[in-house]
Write an enzyme that holds these catalytic residues in place. Structure first.
Site, PDB file in Angstrom:
ATOM      1  N   GLU A 134     -72.121 -65.261 -19.864  1.00 23.46           N
ATOM      2  CA  GLU A 134     -72.931 -65.376 -18.423  1.00 23.46           C
ATOM      3  C   GLU A 134     -72.166 -63.997 -17.798  1.00 23.46           C
ATOM      4  OE1 GLU A 134     -71.632 -69.519 -17.879  1.00 23.46           O
ATOM      5  OE2 GLU A 134     -73.734 -69.511 -16.856  1.00 23.46           O
ATOM      6  N   CYS A 185     -70.215 -59.127 -12.266  1.00 24.93           N
ATOM      7  CA  CYS A 185     -69.086 -59.775 -12.534  1.00 24.93           C
ATOM      8  C   CYS A 185     -69.478 -60.171 -14.098  1.00 24.93           C
ATOM      9  CB  CYS A 185     -69.180 -61.088 -11.888  1.00 24.93           C
ATOM     10  SG  CYS A 185     -67.709 -62.208 -12.589  1.00 24.93           S
ATOM     11  N   CYS A 244     -63.463 -70.327 -22.231  1.00 21.83           N
ATOM     12  CA  CYS A 244     -62.221 -69.912 -21.801  1.00 21.83           C
ATOM     13  C   CYS A 244     -61.059 -70.914 -22.271  1.00 21.83           C
ATOM     14  CB  CYS A 244     -62.368 -69.908 -20.205  1.00 21.83           C
ATOM     15  SG  CYS A 244     -60.540 -69.233 -19.598  1.00 21.83           S
ATOM     16  N   CYS A 275     -58.106 -74.584 -16.103  1.00 23.93           N
ATOM     17  CA  CYS A 275     -57.838 -74.811 -14.602  1.00 23.93           C
ATOM     18  C   CYS A 275     -58.828 -75.931 -14.224  1.00 23.93           C
ATOM     19  CB  CYS A 275     -58.480 -73.593 -13.751  1.00 23.93           C
ATOM     20  SG  CYS A 275     -57.530 -72.188 -14.415  1.00 23.93           S
ATOM     21  N   CYS A 297     -62.428 -75.483 -12.370  1.00 24.77           N
ATOM     22  CA  CYS A 297     -63.249 -74.464 -12.858  1.00 24.77           C
ATOM     23  C   CYS A 297     -64.024 -75.084 -13.969  1.00 24.77           C
ATOM     24  CB  CYS A 297     -62.514 -73.424 -13.466  1.00 24.77           C
ATOM     25  SG  CYS A 297     -63.596 -72.077 -14.017  1.00 24.77           S
ATOM     26  N   LEU A 304     -53.716 -67.297  -7.695  1.00 22.05           N
ATOM     27  CA  LEU A 304     -52.531 -68.057  -7.279  1.00 22.05           C
ATOM     28  C   LEU A 304     -52.901 -69.476  -7.309  1.00 22.05           C
ATOM     29  CD1 LEU A 304     -49.754 -67.770  -6.382  1.00 22.05           C
ATOM     30  CD2 LEU A 304     -50.896 -67.344  -4.072  1.00 22.05           C
ATOM     31  N   CYS A 318     -68.111 -68.001  -8.433  1.00 21.73           N
ATOM     32  CA  CYS A 318     -66.856 -68.593  -9.084  1.00 21.73           C
ATOM     33  C   CYS A 318     -66.761 -69.845  -9.515  1.00 21.73           C
ATOM     34  CB  CYS A 318     -65.768 -68.049  -8.103  1.00 21.73           C
ATOM     35  SG  CYS A 318     -65.890 -66.438  -7.204  1.00 21.73           S
TER      36      CYS A 318
END
Ligand code: SAH
Length: 343
Positions: free
Chosen positions: A89, A102, A109, A113, A116, A216, A333
């Site tokens: 994407e 983006c 991935c 996380c 996500c 972070l 995001c």
């Protein structure tokens, strides 16, 4: 069929061999990246015999737009098909002043996380340099972005962890920033990492590199470990040390991203700790209120909370709230998960 996209000048010279004049490699390079031709058969300045020879063994290699999801805010999420049938994407975000693309650096991935949606895919494979550059070309073309003089920003913040595919990311970067190539401004290309410390150090030694953003997302080692298990290997303390040692260019500063999760990492105490962590760093902070999704066990904080957090951080470092883009089509995001329709 191998792809031409992703090859640098020397590689094109090698590919052509001694039977062609050397300037042909430059011509092909310009056709691929500066003129952005998806098909070299159309490039009439190249001899027909050469075009045929190239076409026999090579495709240019643009990803195909398999589907496009248009948000009410103008954002477009693209599902792009690669040569092996896998998909990634990329997202188009138009604004008055500038346009941002983006792009992804991996299929899926490997960084797990907890907030996500891409994490749920796992890692399928790395993208090649050509596939990384190809996303920019295909999306610029689909949005009729003129070749010259556009204020195009590119962020490597889609699927994947760019620093776990560093060689291909760097090669794509050289092509994107090369004046004879795509010609993007070095100030307009940014990579975001979950914090792969040795690779941050490696990146800092590269003469041609994107700007660096770091996710972070928590204000203590323990909280970060829960939210981003990768921090078990790459500790927050060492990450900040690597950031302090990072050789910024004169015009550059670091960006820290901080995803705000309701009741988890969004308190005033968190904001004060963030200020302490970032003391003495030349940086800015981008706050991202959680973009929600199915299977994500967190909630989005209220706007007042986000603003209160910003107020505290802002006293010490520039701090911005990232506007959510394309949530309605799962383009924001942390929402890139290849779903074909909003769920
Ligand atoms: N792997 C890289 C590149 C992804 S960038 C990295 O971790 O930085 C994607 C950014 O979106 C990161 O800053 C990440 O923390 C943030 N993000 C992930 N999931 C999110 C979500 N559900 N809502 C808001 N931001 C999210």
């Amino acid at each position: 069929m191998s792809a031409l996209l992703g090859l640098e000048i020397q590689e094109l010279e090698q590919l052509l061999g001694p039977d062609h004049p050397r300037f042909r490699a430059r011509q092909i390079y310009a056709a691929l990246y500066r003129e952005r031709h998806p098909d070299l058969m159309q490039v009439s300045t190249l001899p027909l015999a050469l075009r045929r020879e190239l076409a026999a063994g090579h495709a240019v290699g643009w990803p195909a737009v398999e589907r496009r999801f248009d948000s009410t805010d103008g954002t477009r999420r693209y599902l792009l098909a690669l040569a092996d049938g896998k998909t990634v994407e990329a997202v188009w975000m138009p604004e008055e002043e500038r346009q941002t693309v983006c792009i992804s650096t991996q299929v899926g991935c490997p960084v797990d996380c907890k907030f996500c949606m891409t994490a749920l895919l796992g890692l399928e494979r790395n993208l090649t340099a050509g596939e990384i550059v190809g996303q920019v070309l295909a999306i610029a073309a689909d949005n009729r972005l003129a070749v010259e003089g556009q204020r195009l920003n590119v962020v490597m913040m889609g699927q994947g962890e760019p620093l776990l595919n560093l060689a291909n990311v760097l090669k794509a970067t050289r092509i994107l920033l090369d004046r004879a190539g795509c010609g993007l401004s070095p100030r307009r290309l940014t990579l975001s990492t979950a914090g792969i410390i040795p690779k941050i150090e490696e990146l800092g030694r590269e003469p041609v590199r994107p700007k660096l953003a770091i996710s972070l997302n928590a204000s203590t080692e323990e909280a970060r470990r829960e939210l981003m298990p990768i921090t078990r290997k790459y500790h927050l303390k060492d990450l900040l040390e690597a950031c302090r040692a990072y050789p910024l260019r004169p015009w550059e500063r670091l960006t820290f991203e901080y995803v705000l999760l309701k009741g988890v990492n969004d308190s005033e105490a968190d904001a004060r700790r963030v200020v302490k962590l970032l003391a003495n760093l030349n940086c800015k902070v981008n706050l991202i209120a959680l973009n929600p999704g199915p299977e994500i066990p967190f909630e989005t904080p209220d706007t007042e909370r986000v603003l209160a957090f910003q107020q505290i951080v802002k006293r010490a470092v520039p701090c911005f709230i990232r506007k959510p883009r394309g949530r309605d089509v799962f383009a924001a995001c942390g929402q890139l998960r290849k779903v074909s329709s909003p769920v």
